[in-house]
Design an enzyme around this catalytic site. Structure first.
Site, mmCIF file in Angstrom:
data_model
loop_
_atom_site.group_PDB
_atom_site.id
_atom_site.type_symbol
_atom_site.label_atom_id
_atom_site.label_comp_id
_atom_site.label_asym_id
_atom_site.label_seq_id
_atom_site.Cartn_x
_atom_site.Cartn_y
_atom_site.Cartn_z
ATOM 1 N N ASN A 86 -25.748 22.948 -36.496
ATOM 2 C CA ASN A 86 -25.645 23.675 -37.745
ATOM 3 C C ASN A 86 -24.574 24.768 -37.638
ATOM 4 O O ASN A 86 -23.933 24.929 -36.605
ATOM 5 C CB ASN A 86 -27.008 24.250 -38.136
ATOM 6 C CG ASN A 86 -27.227 24.244 -39.628
ATOM 7 O OD1 ASN A 86 -26.291 24.367 -40.408
ATOM 8 N ND2 ASN A 86 -28.478 24.098 -40.034
ATOM 9 N N HIS A 116 -19.959 34.910 -14.331
ATOM 10 C CA HIS A 116 -19.123 35.880 -13.633
ATOM 11 C C HIS A 116 -19.766 36.243 -12.305
ATOM 12 O O HIS A 116 -20.991 36.271 -12.189
ATOM 13 C CB HIS A 116 -18.939 37.133 -14.496
ATOM 14 C CG HIS A 116 -18.242 36.825 -15.785
ATOM 15 N ND1 HIS A 116 -16.876 36.816 -15.902
ATOM 16 C CD2 HIS A 116 -18.726 36.479 -17.000
ATOM 17 C CE1 HIS A 116 -16.540 36.484 -17.139
ATOM 18 N NE2 HIS A 116 -17.655 36.272 -17.819
ATOM 19 N N THR A 166 -33.177 30.386 -19.490
ATOM 20 C CA THR A 166 -32.584 30.809 -18.224
ATOM 21 C C THR A 166 -32.819 29.793 -17.113
ATOM 22 O O THR A 166 -32.210 29.898 -16.053
ATOM 23 C CB THR A 166 -33.163 32.161 -17.781
ATOM 24 O OG1 THR A 166 -34.572 32.008 -17.577
ATOM 25 C CG2 THR A 166 -32.900 33.241 -18.821
ATOM 26 N N ARG A 181 -40.247 30.506 -21.850
ATOM 27 C CA ARG A 181 -41.321 30.040 -20.977
ATOM 28 C C ARG A 181 -41.914 28.774 -21.580
ATOM 29 O O ARG A 181 -41.960 28.624 -22.790
ATOM 30 C CB ARG A 181 -42.418 31.090 -20.835
ATOM 31 C CG ARG A 181 -41.941 32.359 -20.137
ATOM 32 C CD ARG A 181 -43.100 33.218 -19.737
ATOM 33 N NE ARG A 181 -42.924 34.543 -19.231
ATOM 34 C CZ ARG A 181 -41.950 35.082 -18.562
ATOM 35 N NH1 ARG A 181 -40.896 34.406 -18.313
ATOM 36 N NH2 ARG A 181 -41.956 36.319 -18.136
#
Length: 184
Positions: A86, A116, A166, A181
């Site tokens: 979208n 980085h 993550t 989670r």
């Protein structure tokens, strides 16, 4: 001494300097493409599809990405047939981003491969690196989600709106929150 170009190092996921002439030229090319693509909102999806084929590494049939859309290079993006993104999505594709077939991606989703160094001395040298992102088939990613470098999302998974992913998400799982989670 390593004779590889900065682009070769980038594509290998190793430390590189992004503002070298070759990568700057690649970025100018995709910037010009994005200007055309992002002005093509009223253009029929099949014509926009042809534009995606021009810029991306691989594009399956029936892929629809609504402008505006933003990426670093384009050539590191592969997206499977029937997938949809979208408005206002960002894909930082310094290394491979692979999206499976029939995946639905909500507005303002960010898929990030650029990373980085944690060492400030390396960052001061303008070094960066990338970690690939893989998103399976028939995945649903809610609006505003952020997919961080190195993440794999399995087939049929669901990522809740606004979630920050993550870690890897297994096939068929539902992940929500910041950090995301798995739901039971």
């Amino acid at each position: 001494m390593d004779q590889r170009t900065q682009k070769e190092r980038m594509l290998a996921g190793e430390l590189y300097v992004a503002d070298c002439p070759e990568l700057a030229a690649d970025n100018r090319r995709i910037s010009e493409w994005m200007a055309r693509y992002n002005a093509a909102l009223a253009v029929p999806p099949d014509e926009r599809h042809a534009m995606l084929v021009e810029a991306f590494g691989a594009v399956g049939a029936g892929v629809n990405i609504r402008p505006p859309f933003f990426c670093d290079y384009g050539y590191n993006i592969s997206i499977g047939a029937g997938s949809f993104m979208n408005f206002n999505c960002v894909v930082l594709d310094v290394v491979k981003v692979t999206i499976g077939e029939k995946t639905q991606i909500g507005s303002a989703v960010q898929i990030l491969t650029a990373d980085h160094p944690r060492d400030p001395a390396l960052r001061a040298q303008l070094l960066e690196f990338g970690r690939p992102v893989t998103i399976g088939s028939n995945v649903w990613i809610g609006s505003g989600a952020i997919i961080l470098p190195g993440v794999t999302i399995g087939d049929h998974a669901v990522i809740g709106a606004g979630s920050v992913v993550t870690r890897d998400v297994p096939p068929g799982a539902i992940a929500v929150g910041n950090p995301a989670r798995l739901k039971d």
